[in-house]
Design a protein around this motif. Structure first.
Motif, PDB file in Angstrom:
ATOM      1  N   LEU A   1      57.935  88.645  86.122  1.00  0.00           N
ATOM      2  CA  LEU A   1      57.674  87.490  87.206  1.00  0.00           C
ATOM      3  C   LEU A   1      57.835  88.136  88.512  1.00  0.00           C
ATOM      4  O   LEU A   1      57.467  87.407  89.574  1.00  0.00           O
ATOM      5  N   PHE A   2      58.607  89.075  88.825  1.00  0.00           N
ATOM      6  CA  PHE A   2      59.087  89.292  90.055  1.00  0.00           C
ATOM      7  C   PHE A   2      57.719  90.302  90.913  1.00  0.00           C
ATOM      8  O   PHE A   2      57.787  90.598  92.083  1.00  0.00           O
TER       9      PHE A   2
ATOM     10  N   GLY B   1      56.513  78.855  81.188  1.00  0.00           N
ATOM     11  CA  GLY B   1      57.000  78.430  82.451  1.00  0.00           C
ATOM     12  C   GLY B   1      58.092  77.620  82.556  1.00  0.00           C
ATOM     13  O   GLY B   1      58.348  76.829  83.515  1.00  0.00           O
ATOM     14  N   LEU B   2      59.071  77.949  81.748  1.00  0.00           N
ATOM     15  CA  LEU B   2      60.378  77.170  81.676  1.00  0.00           C
ATOM     16  C   LEU B   2      61.566  77.831  82.225  1.00  0.00           C
ATOM     17  O   LEU B   2      62.537  76.912  82.472  1.00  0.00           O
ATOM     18  N   LEU B   3      61.298  78.745  83.061  1.00  0.00           N
ATOM     19  CA  LEU B   3      62.290  79.316  83.664  1.00  0.00           C
ATOM     20  C   LEU B   3      63.157  78.512  84.701  1.00  0.00           C
ATOM     21  O   LEU B   3      64.362  78.609  84.984  1.00  0.00           O
TER      22      LEU B   3
ATOM     23  N   VAL C   1      64.126  81.651  91.354  1.00  0.00           N
ATOM     24  CA  VAL C   1      65.329  81.849  91.594  1.00  0.00           C
ATOM     25  C   VAL C   1      65.715  81.123  93.067  1.00  0.00           C
ATOM     26  O   VAL C   1      66.797  80.351  93.232  1.00  0.00           O
ATOM     27  N   GLY C   2      64.825  80.702  94.052  1.00  0.00           N
ATOM     28  CA  GLY C   2      64.860  79.910  94.981  1.00  0.00           C
ATOM     29  C   GLY C   2      65.215  78.459  94.446  1.00  0.00           C
ATOM     30  O   GLY C   2      66.079  77.898  95.235  1.00  0.00           O
ATOM     31  N   ALA C   3      64.649  78.026  93.657  1.00  0.00           N
ATOM     32  CA  ALA C   3      64.778  76.612  93.076  1.00  0.00           C
ATOM     33  C   ALA C   3      66.297  76.539  92.437  1.00  0.00           C
ATOM     34  O   ALA C   3      66.842  75.545  92.586  1.00  0.00           O
ATOM     35  N   VAL C   4      66.682  77.693  91.922  1.00  0.00           N
ATOM     36  CA  VAL C   4      68.006  77.715  91.290  1.00  0.00           C
ATOM     37  C   VAL C   4      69.139  77.416  92.378  1.00  0.00           C
ATOM     38  O   VAL C   4      69.884  76.739  92.367  1.00  0.00           O
ATOM     39  N   ILE C   5      68.883  78.381  93.403  1.00  0.00           N
ATOM     40  CA  ILE C   5      69.794  78.306  94.556  1.00  0.00           C
ATOM     41  C   ILE C   5      69.836  77.025  95.320  1.00  0.00           C
ATOM     42  O   ILE C   5      70.947  76.652  95.660  1.00  0.00           O
ATOM     43  N   GLY C   6      68.790  76.673  95.485  1.00  0.00           N
ATOM     44  CA  GLY C   6      68.707  75.127  96.052  1.00  0.00           C
ATOM     45  C   GLY C   6      69.349  74.149  95.386  1.00  0.00           C
ATOM     46  O   GLY C   6      69.917  73.404  95.957  1.00  0.00           O
TER      47      GLY C   6
ATOM     48  N   PHE D   1      60.485  84.761  92.296  1.00  0.00           N
ATOM     49  CA  PHE D   1      61.126  84.467  93.500  1.00  0.00           C
ATOM     50  C   PHE D   1      61.150  82.900  93.766  1.00  0.00           C
ATOM     51  O   PHE D   1      62.371  82.140  94.117  1.00  0.00           O
ATOM     52  N   ALA D   2      60.386  82.096  93.345  1.00  0.00           N
ATOM     53  CA  ALA D   2      60.326  80.700  93.302  1.00  0.00           C
ATOM     54  C   ALA D   2      61.171  79.943  92.463  1.00  0.00           C
ATOM     55  O   ALA D   2      61.932  79.223  92.592  1.00  0.00           O
TER      56      ALA D   2
END
Length: 348
Positions: A57-58, A16-18, A67-72, A64-65
């Motif tokens: 993971l998708f 879970g390091l992503l 990706v959302g964390a990186v965008i935020g 998706f969580a």
């Protein structure tokens, strides 16, 4: 980001390091521009997307969580970088204004004034400061070379304003007044009009003329240091110590400063300084022994000699000074030298 991707590829999705890929745009926002942060953020989204697809993971919300964390984090980092850039631009503007104020207030002293060579050193107690409460000036007048060094009590803009008033009054009076006492009286009146409350300015004025030595006028300031050619060190004290500028004259006669002569001949050196020099302490609380360091002024170039003394002062404290330290060194200009101290070349 590369390290997180490598660990994720070896350990698998179970670790879970992503989401830690978001550290890339986070750190970029601290040190880079907003554009660079956005580019790093796009790269981070690509890395998360690629690893998430490989790890499957998708198929669930985890991808998706991430990706959302990186965008935020990228958006937040870009906003922080933009705000930091604006503040850095404002700070650069303020510093440039401070540098201009310093050049107006504390103009570089002439390397040669009359029969003297001069050098100055100013060390601020605040690393980022461009200007402070110490003041100095050298003026070549019809009566000789007149100089002042002083120390304004307190810090900040009020101290700078007071220093500007004292210097302005001295620069004008040094040309006009026939005696050093007259110069001191005009500076005193200007300081009395400006300084309020319990604020004050210690100052030492000197008038030097070839063949007549030096005359000093002290307003509660430390005595200068005279270094003779044989290494003898003298700190000429005034007949009595007077009140600093801005406090006015009391009813006692001893409160009125009187000029006093000192011997200053070719080969001698005259060092004027503020108490930030003599009151600088080392880790053990020992004051800087200025008289014992007089031999450091042996360099033929007065500016290099003064920089050597300044470097020794910094080594003594082993850290930032607790007060501003200004030093003004005066020497006779030797015959056969140009105003900058170099040899005079023959002319046809």
């Amino acid at each position: 980001m590369a390290l997180v991707a490598a660990v994720d590829g070896v350990a698998g999705a179970s670790v879970g390091l992503l989401p830690l890929v978001a550290l890339g745009p986070a750190f970029a926002g601290l040190v880079g521009t907003w554009l660079r942060t956005a580019v790093i953020g796009v790269l981070a989204v690509a890395v998360v997307g690629a690893l998430g697809a490989v790890d499957g993971l998708f198929a669930e919300r985890r991808g998706f969580a991430a990706v959302g964390a990186v965008i935020g984090v990228t958006v937040a980092g870009a906003i922080a970088a933009l705000t930091r850039q604006r503040r850095e631009a404002e700070l650069a503007s303020v510093r440039s204004i401070a540098e201009v104020a310093q050049r107006v207030l504390l103009r570089p002293v002439p390397r040669s004034a009359g029969h003297l060579r001069a050098a100055v050193s100013y060390t601020s107690a605040v690393a980022e400061a461009r200007i402070g409460g110490d003041l100095y000036e050298v003026v070549a007048s019809p009566a000789g070379v007149r100089v002042i060094i002083g120390d304004v009590q307190g810090k900040g803009l009020e101290a700078v304003e007071t220093a500007a008033v004292v210097l302005g009054a001295f620069r004008e009076a040094a040309y006009d007044e026939k005696t050093l006492e007259g110069v001191g009286e005009r500076v005193q009146r200007a300081a009395d009009r400006t300084v309020s409350g319990e604020k004050f300015v210690t100052a030492l004025m000197a008038e030097l003329s070839a063949g007549h030595g030096a005359t000093l006028l002290s307003y509660g300031h430390p005595p200068p240091m005279i270094v003779r050619p044989d290494g003898q060190v003298v700190f000429p004290e005034p007949p009595w110590y007077s009140l600093p500028l801005g406090l006015g004259f009391g009813p006692e006669h001893s409160a009125v400063p009187v000029p006093y002569p000192v011997t200053f001949q070719p080969g001698d050196q005259l060092l004027l300084y503020t108490d930030g020099v003599t009151e600088a302490r080392d880790a053990a609380g020992t004051f800087y022994p200025l008289g014992e360091r007089a031999h450091l002024l042996a360099d033929a170039d007065p500016q290099r000699a003064l920089e050597t003394l300044r470097a020794d002062l910094i080594r003594h404290t082993r850290g930032p000074l607790h007060d501003d330290a200004a030093m003004l060194l005066l020497r006779y200009r030797e015959p056969g030298t140009d105003p900058d101290g170099g040899p005079v070349l023959g002319r046809r």
